[in-house]
Enzyme design. Structure first.
Site, short mmCIF file in Angstrom:
data_model
loop_
_atom_site.label_atom_id
_atom_site.label_comp_id
_atom_site.label_asym_id
_atom_site.label_seq_id
_atom_site.Cartn_x
_atom_site.Cartn_y
_atom_site.Cartn_z
N CYS A 132 -19.34 71.89 131.21
CA CYS A 132 -18.73 71.75 129.89
C CYS A 132 -18.76 73.05 129.10
CB CYS A 132 -19.45 70.64 129.12
SG CYS A 132 -18.78 70.40 127.46
N CYS A 135 -19.24 72.75 125.40
CA CYS A 135 -20.62 72.58 124.94
C CYS A 135 -21.40 73.90 125.02
CB CYS A 135 -21.37 71.55 125.79
SG CYS A 135 -20.41 70.16 126.31
N ASP A 136 -21.15 74.67 126.07
CA ASP A 136 -22.04 75.78 126.39
C ASP A 136 -21.46 77.19 126.19
OD1 ASP A 136 -23.86 73.85 127.12
OD2 ASP A 136 -23.34 73.91 129.24
#
Ligand code: NAP
Length: 311
Positions: A132, A135-136
């Protein structure tokens, strides 16, 4: 045990839409929403959900849908469904060790990121290997990243990383992307920091404590090369979350719930969203099938009542 008119299993946009419609139909839906974030909650800006001319952030869209369903009385329990069985009154779902009963069931468990099953993958997941970028990506400021895949997700992950990483390499196993033209064009317009390695099959995620690179094999020559990177992002599609349904209803060869419209092989059980849709997989189609499943569940309850079988 209270028997609900409908139990909805899942926590994404299709589940919230089904909850909204069934709540408005006075069916007192109970949603077993699990713990993993749904796919829209892992996205940034959603630009193709009608009604939002300037786009809307994925998590906001999902939260709004949930809030809307709750406003009409939908209830949520955060538990992961473990098994389902048929009962004389309908169905029972075991989730988090507790049993929930419903006269109808809507399956909206979505799909989870597909893995490559290559050496190093398990070892470095969360230590430089991610599924992801949304997200990261911020962890990769001025760092080098690799994105694996050739679909819209791979393009989206590359665009998310472009805001932070100094260099992004897209690794694709063929010589053409399957992503939509608009997404491909966006990525191609950022040639300064995004490049593509074509016909490259990932064979090993390498690293020590954290990822240091990805070994790939040329699909034509078989030659192996190591591409250095601080982060490797998998964007190779998803698998439907249907493990708990095996033996209960019909699944296709890839594990998707087999449906006719939104009807599954078991009367009274309906499916919506990515768990039954290997083709379109859009937020708006998920919401659409969530609505369809709700209307079918309502019709099913009416039939039970008309037949004197509503107990
Ligand atoms: P996808 O379209 O199925 O693409 C998966 C990609 O991963 C393909 O390019 C595939 O290669 C590659 N791949 C699969 N298994 C692999 C393996 N073992 N090793 C190496 N590569 C592998 O999945 P997706 O990109 O997640 O998109 C899913 C759906 O969501 C699509 O309908 C897409 O349009 C939609 N979506 C839309 C947006 C948007 O509009 N903003 C964003 C994300 C997703 P091949 O091409 O060779 O098969």
């Amino acid at each position: 045990m209270e028997v609900r008119d409908v139990l909805i299993v899942g926590g994404g946009i299709s589940a919230h839409t089904a909850a909204l419609y069934t709540a408005r139909a006075s069916m007192k839906p109970l949603v077993l929403s699990g713990f993993e974030p749904d796919q829209l909650s892992l996205t940034t800006l959603v630009e193709n959900f009608p009604g939002f001319p300037d786009g809307i952030m994925g998590p906001e869209l999902v939260e709004n849908a949930k809030k809307q369903a709750r406003r009409f009385g939908a209830e949520y329990v955060q538990e992961v469904a473990e098994s389902v069985k048929k009962t004389p009154n309908g169905f029972e779902v075991v989730a988090g060790g507790k049993t929930f009963a419903g006269r109808t069931l809507i399956i909206s468990t979505g799909a989870s990121a597909r893995m490559l099953n290559i050496p190093g993958e398990k070892e470095f997941l969360g230590r430089g290997l991610s599924t992801c970028a949304t997200c990261d990506a911020a962890l990769y400021k001025n760092k080098i990243a690799i994105v694996i895949g050739g679909g819209d997700s791979a393009m989206e992950e590359s665009l998310a990383l472009y805001k932070f990483a100094s260099k992004i390499t897209l690794v694709h196993r063929r010589n053409a992307f399957r992503a939509s033209k608009i997404m491909q064009d966006r990525v191609r317009s950022l040639k300064d920091r995004i490049s593509v390695v074509w016909n490259a099959i990932p064979v090993e995620v390498q690293g020590q404590k954290f990822v240091t690179g990805l070994k790939v094999k040329d699909a034509g020559t078989g030659k192996e090369t190591v591409l250095s990177a601080d982060g490797v992002f998998l964007a190779i599609g998803h698998n439907p979350n249907t493990g708990f349904l095996k033996g209960f209803l019909d699944l296709d060869a890839n594990g998707y719930v087999k449906v006719q419209g939104v009807k599954t092989s078991v009367p009274g059980v309906f499916a919506a969203g990515d768990v039954m849709d290997p083709v379109y997989r859009q937020a708006v189609t998920s919401a659409g099938t969530g609505c369809m499943a709700a209307l079918e569940a309502e019709k099913f309850i009416e039939h039970l009542k008309a037949a004197g079988q509503y107990a």
